[in-house]
Design a protein around this motif. Structure first.
Motif, PDB file in Angstrom:
ATOM      1  N   SER A  21       0.790  -1.241   0.000  1.00 10.39           N
ATOM      2  CA  SER A  21       0.000   0.000   0.000  1.00 10.39           C
ATOM      3  C   SER A  21       0.817   1.283   0.000  1.00 10.39           C
ATOM      4  O   SER A  21       0.315   2.325  -0.392  1.00 10.39           O
ATOM      5  CB  SER A  21      -0.952   0.011   1.201  1.00 10.39           C
ATOM      6  OG  SER A  21      -0.221  -0.036   2.413  1.00 10.39           O
ATOM      7  N   GLY A  22       2.055   1.240   0.434  1.00 11.33           N
ATOM      8  CA  GLY A  22       2.861   2.451   0.437  1.00 11.33           C
ATOM      9  C   GLY A  22       2.176   3.572   1.183  1.00 11.33           C
ATOM     10  O   GLY A  22       1.736   3.412   2.321  1.00 11.33           O
ATOM     11  N   SER A  23       2.019   4.708   0.553  1.00 12.15           N
ATOM     12  CA  SER A  23       1.414   5.890   1.190  1.00 12.15           C
ATOM     13  C   SER A  23      -0.093   5.759   1.367  1.00 12.15           C
ATOM     14  O   SER A  23      -0.724   6.635   1.946  1.00 12.15           O
ATOM     15  CB  SER A  23       1.717   7.142   0.366  1.00 12.15           C
ATOM     16  OG  SER A  23       1.071   7.066  -0.897  1.00 12.15           O
ATOM     17  N   GLY A  24      -0.689   4.688   0.844  1.00 16.81           N
ATOM     18  CA  GLY A  24      -2.119   4.457   1.015  1.00 16.81           C
ATOM     19  C   GLY A  24      -2.996   5.059  -0.064  1.00 16.81           C
ATOM     20  O   GLY A  24      -4.217   4.988   0.023  1.00 16.81           O
ATOM     21  N   VAL A  25      -2.398   5.604  -1.117  1.00 16.55           N
ATOM     22  CA  VAL A  25      -3.193   6.312  -2.119  1.00 16.55           C
ATOM     23  C   VAL A  25      -4.230   5.407  -2.779  1.00 16.55           C
ATOM     24  O   VAL A  25      -5.380   5.822  -2.979  1.00 16.55           O
ATOM     25  CB  VAL A  25      -2.305   7.034  -3.163  1.00 16.55           C
ATOM     26  CG1 VAL A  25      -1.532   6.070  -4.031  1.00 16.55           C
ATOM     27  CG2 VAL A  25      -3.129   7.971  -4.024  1.00 16.55           C
ATOM     28  N   LEU A  26      -3.880   4.165  -3.104  1.00 16.81           N
ATOM     29  CA  LEU A  26      -4.843   3.285  -3.766  1.00 16.81           C
ATOM     30  C   LEU A  26      -5.954   2.868  -2.808  1.00 16.81           C
ATOM     31  O   LEU A  26      -7.129   2.805  -3.191  1.00 16.81           O
ATOM     32  CB  LEU A  26      -4.147   2.063  -4.359  1.00 16.81           C
ATOM     33  CG  LEU A  26      -3.065   2.361  -5.403  1.00 16.81           C
ATOM     34  CD1 LEU A  26      -2.411   1.079  -5.871  1.00 16.81           C
ATOM     35  CD2 LEU A  26      -3.628   3.150  -6.574  1.00 16.81           C
ATOM     36  N   ALA A  27      -5.592   2.598  -1.560  1.00 15.78           N
ATOM     37  CA  ALA A  27      -6.602   2.268  -0.546  1.00 15.78           C
ATOM     38  C   ALA A  27      -7.550   3.439  -0.336  1.00 15.78           C
ATOM     39  O   ALA A  27      -8.771   3.272  -0.220  1.00 15.78           O
ATOM     40  CB  ALA A  27      -5.919   1.892   0.772  1.00 15.78           C
ATOM     41  N   ILE A  48       3.060   2.172   6.623  1.00 21.94           N
ATOM     42  CA  ILE A  48       1.823   2.000   7.389  1.00 21.94           C
ATOM     43  C   ILE A  48       1.475   3.285   8.132  1.00 21.94           C
ATOM     44  O   ILE A  48       0.313   3.723   8.144  1.00 21.94           O
ATOM     45  CB  ILE A  48       1.946   0.803   8.363  1.00 21.94           C
ATOM     46  CG1 ILE A  48       2.111  -0.507   7.587  1.00 21.94           C
ATOM     47  CG2 ILE A  48       0.770   0.741   9.332  1.00 21.94           C
ATOM     48  CD1 ILE A  48       0.965  -0.844   6.639  1.00 21.94           C
ATOM     49  N   GLU A  49       2.468   3.920   8.746  1.00 20.42           N
ATOM     50  CA  GLU A  49       2.230   5.177   9.469  1.00 20.42           C
ATOM     51  C   GLU A  49       1.767   6.284   8.517  1.00 20.42           C
ATOM     52  O   GLU A  49       0.812   7.006   8.810  1.00 20.42           O
ATOM     53  CB  GLU A  49       3.498   5.611  10.205  1.00 20.42           C
ATOM     54  CG  GLU A  49       3.852   4.709  11.366  1.00 20.42           C
ATOM     55  CD  GLU A  49       5.241   4.976  11.934  1.00 20.42           C
ATOM     56  OE1 GLU A  49       5.945   5.880  11.429  1.00 20.42           O
ATOM     57  OE2 GLU A  49       5.619   4.267  12.891  1.00 20.42           O
ATOM     58  N   ILE A  50       2.428   6.407   7.371  1.00 19.32           N
ATOM     59  CA  ILE A  50       2.060   7.441   6.391  1.00 19.32           C
ATOM     60  C   ILE A  50       0.681   7.156   5.811  1.00 19.32           C
ATOM     61  O   ILE A  50      -0.145   8.063   5.664  1.00 19.32           O
ATOM     62  CB  ILE A  50       3.136   7.552   5.283  1.00 19.32           C
ATOM     63  CG1 ILE A  50       4.424   8.127   5.886  1.00 19.32           C
ATOM     64  CG2 ILE A  50       2.643   8.401   4.122  1.00 19.32           C
ATOM     65  CD1 ILE A  50       5.630   8.032   4.980  1.00 19.32           C
ATOM     66  N   GLY A  51       0.409   5.894   5.476  1.00 22.56           N
ATOM     67  CA  GLY A  51      -0.904   5.525   4.945  1.00 22.56           C
ATOM     68  C   GLY A  51      -2.017   5.818   5.938  1.00 22.56           C
ATOM     69  O   GLY A  51      -3.077   6.348   5.570  1.00 22.56           O
ATOM     70  N   THR A  52      -1.791   5.485   7.202  1.00 24.94           N
ATOM     71  CA  THR A  52      -2.781   5.756   8.248  1.00 24.94           C
ATOM     72  C   THR A  52      -3.034   7.252   8.372  1.00 24.94           C
ATOM     73  O   THR A  52      -4.186   7.695   8.463  1.00 24.94           O
ATOM     74  CB  THR A  52      -2.298   5.169   9.594  1.00 24.94           C
ATOM     75  OG1 THR A  52      -2.116   3.756   9.435  1.00 24.94           O
ATOM     76  CG2 THR A  52      -3.295   5.433  10.710  1.00 24.94           C
ATOM     77  N   PHE A  53      -1.966   8.024   8.362  1.00 25.98           N
ATOM     78  CA  PHE A  53      -2.085   9.490   8.430  1.00 25.98           C
ATOM     79  C   PHE A  53      -2.879  10.023   7.236  1.00 25.98           C
ATOM     80  O   PHE A  53      -3.808  10.819   7.393  1.00 25.98           O
ATOM     81  CB  PHE A  53      -0.681  10.110   8.468  1.00 25.98           C
ATOM     82  CG  PHE A  53      -0.677  11.613   8.450  1.00 25.98           C
ATOM     83  CD1 PHE A  53      -0.963  12.344   9.597  1.00 25.98           C
ATOM     84  CD2 PHE A  53      -0.385  12.289   7.276  1.00 25.98           C
ATOM     85  CE1 PHE A  53      -0.967  13.723   9.577  1.00 25.98           C
ATOM     86  CE2 PHE A  53      -0.385  13.673   7.244  1.00 25.98           C
ATOM     87  CZ  PHE A  53      -0.674  14.402   8.400  1.00 25.98           C
ATOM     88  N   ASP A  59     -10.424  11.451   5.695  1.00 24.16           N
ATOM     89  CA  ASP A  59     -11.610  10.988   6.420  1.00 24.16           C
ATOM     90  C   ASP A  59     -12.084   9.608   5.944  1.00 24.16           C
ATOM     91  O   ASP A  59     -13.280   9.368   5.786  1.00 24.16           O
ATOM     92  CB  ASP A  59     -12.734  12.029   6.307  1.00 24.16           C
ATOM     93  CG  ASP A  59     -13.810  11.819   7.364  1.00 24.16           C
ATOM     94  OD1 ASP A  59     -13.468  11.359   8.478  1.00 24.16           O
ATOM     95  OD2 ASP A  59     -14.989  12.083   7.065  1.00 24.16           O
ATOM     96  N   CYS A  60     -11.123   8.722   5.716  1.00 21.80           N
ATOM     97  CA  CYS A  60     -11.432   7.349   5.286  1.00 21.80           C
ATOM     98  C   CYS A  60     -11.376   6.447   6.516  1.00 21.80           C
ATOM     99  O   CYS A  60     -10.300   6.041   6.953  1.00 21.80           O
ATOM    100  CB  CYS A  60     -10.436   6.891   4.234  1.00 21.80           C
ATOM    101  SG  CYS A  60     -10.479   7.848   2.716  1.00 21.80           S
ATOM    102  N   LYS A  61     -12.530   6.123   7.037  1.00 19.78           N
ATOM    103  CA  LYS A  61     -12.606   5.351   8.278  1.00 19.78           C
ATOM    104  C   LYS A  61     -12.731   3.849   8.044  1.00 19.78           C
ATOM    105  O   LYS A  61     -12.712   3.078   8.991  1.00 19.78           O
ATOM    106  CB  LYS A  61     -13.792   5.854   9.104  1.00 19.78           C
ATOM    107  CG  LYS A  61     -13.619   7.297   9.556  1.00 19.78           C
ATOM    108  CD  LYS A  61     -14.815   7.759  10.376  1.00 19.78           C
ATOM    109  CE  LYS A  61     -14.549   9.107  10.981  1.00 19.78           C
ATOM    110  NZ  LYS A  61     -15.005  10.202  10.189  1.00 19.78           N
ATOM    111  N   ASN A  62     -12.853   3.442   6.809  1.00 18.68           N
ATOM    112  CA  ASN A  62     -13.062   2.022   6.517  1.00 18.68           C
ATOM    113  C   ASN A  62     -11.793   1.315   6.024  1.00 18.68           C
ATOM    114  O   ASN A  62     -11.860   0.240   5.443  1.00 18.68           O
ATOM    115  CB  ASN A  62     -14.185   1.840   5.501  1.00 18.68           C
ATOM    116  CG  ASN A  62     -13.860   2.486   4.160  1.00 18.68           C
ATOM    117  OD1 ASN A  62     -12.987   3.355   4.068  1.00 18.68           O
ATOM    118  ND2 ASN A  62     -14.562   2.082   3.129  1.00 18.68           N
ATOM    119  N   ILE A  63     -10.630   1.923   6.275  1.00 22.39           N
ATOM    120  CA  ILE A  63      -9.361   1.316   5.860  1.00 22.39           C
ATOM    121  C   ILE A  63      -8.629   0.807   7.098  1.00 22.39           C
ATOM    122  O   ILE A  63      -8.463   1.533   8.074  1.00 22.39           O
ATOM    123  CB  ILE A  63      -8.453   2.328   5.128  1.00 22.39           C
ATOM    124  CG1 ILE A  63      -9.151   2.930   3.911  1.00 22.39           C
ATOM    125  CG2 ILE A  63      -7.139   1.647   4.713  1.00 22.39           C
ATOM    126  CD1 ILE A  63      -8.374   4.043   3.235  1.00 22.39           C
TER     127      ILE A  63
END
Length: 195
Positions: A21-27, A48-53, A59-63
């Motif tokens: 997932s890296g920075s979480g952009v796709l998620a 994981i820390e960057i993606g969570t941030f 405001d994505c609460k379902n990831i």
């Protein structure tokens, strides 16, 4: 990831897995495109820390972000949609290289592992999106050939979207590694496997 993100479809009521997932952009894009739930995995604690941030910023609460790789990942549930932006640089054995690009000997090691895990992660109608600079000839990349070899005669569709404009010749992958100790053996192995 930006080019890949632009091609994420509507995910309404889908359970999505983002591998690497890296920075979480796709998620995040899957979540914003109405996914029911998203699990995003990566081997990097920093990712994981960057993606969570980033998910909180959007405001994505379902990831749910999970620190692990595809080799260790287990899920009780199967997914409707899997997105995967794997490291794809073929690397001679024994070579130190950045984790985000390290695709092992053939550049597709994590894709091979995904294929091994697909029966446990996917349903009969799971959609899979993989971005890769997989080498191949002008008509078919090695990644596409892997899908055809595995699923020929089964109910599946390959939608290949060439976002780069051409198939990457394997000779481009050789250049940075010419001085590596195992270069000749590695190059011969790639050629022997039709790269």
């Amino acid at each position: 990831s930006i080019l890949f993100a632009k091609n994420i479809p509507d995910c309404s009521d889908k359970n999505v897995l983002d591998i690497g997932s890296g920075s979480g952009v796709l998620a995040i894009i899957a979540s914003l495109n109405n996914a029911k739930s998203v699990i995003a995995i990566d081997v990097s604690e920093r990712a994981i820390e960057i993606g969570t941030f980033n998910a909180k910023l959007n405001d994505c609460k379902n990831i749910k972000f999970v620190k692990c790789g595809i080799h260790e990942f287990k899920s009780k549930n199967k997914f409707d949609y899997i997105v995967f932006d794997p490291p794809f640089v073929p690397i001679p054995s024994g070579t130190r290289y950045m984790l985000s690009g390290y695709g092992e000997q053939d550049g597709l090691e994590l894709v091979h592992e995904l294929f091994r895990k697909l029966p446990y992660l996917s349903k009969s109608d799971t959609a899979i999106s993989i971005i890769s600079m997989s080498p191949g000839d002008k008509n078919l990349s090695i990644l596409e050939r892997m899908f055809i070899d595995r699923y020929y005669g089964k109910n599946f569709i390959i939608l290949s979207n060439d976002i780069f404009g051409s198939v990457a010749p394997i000779e481009l992958a050789y250049r940075p590694f010419r001085k590596e100790k195992n270069f000749k053996q590695w190059k011969r192995g790639l050629k022997d496997n039709d790269y």
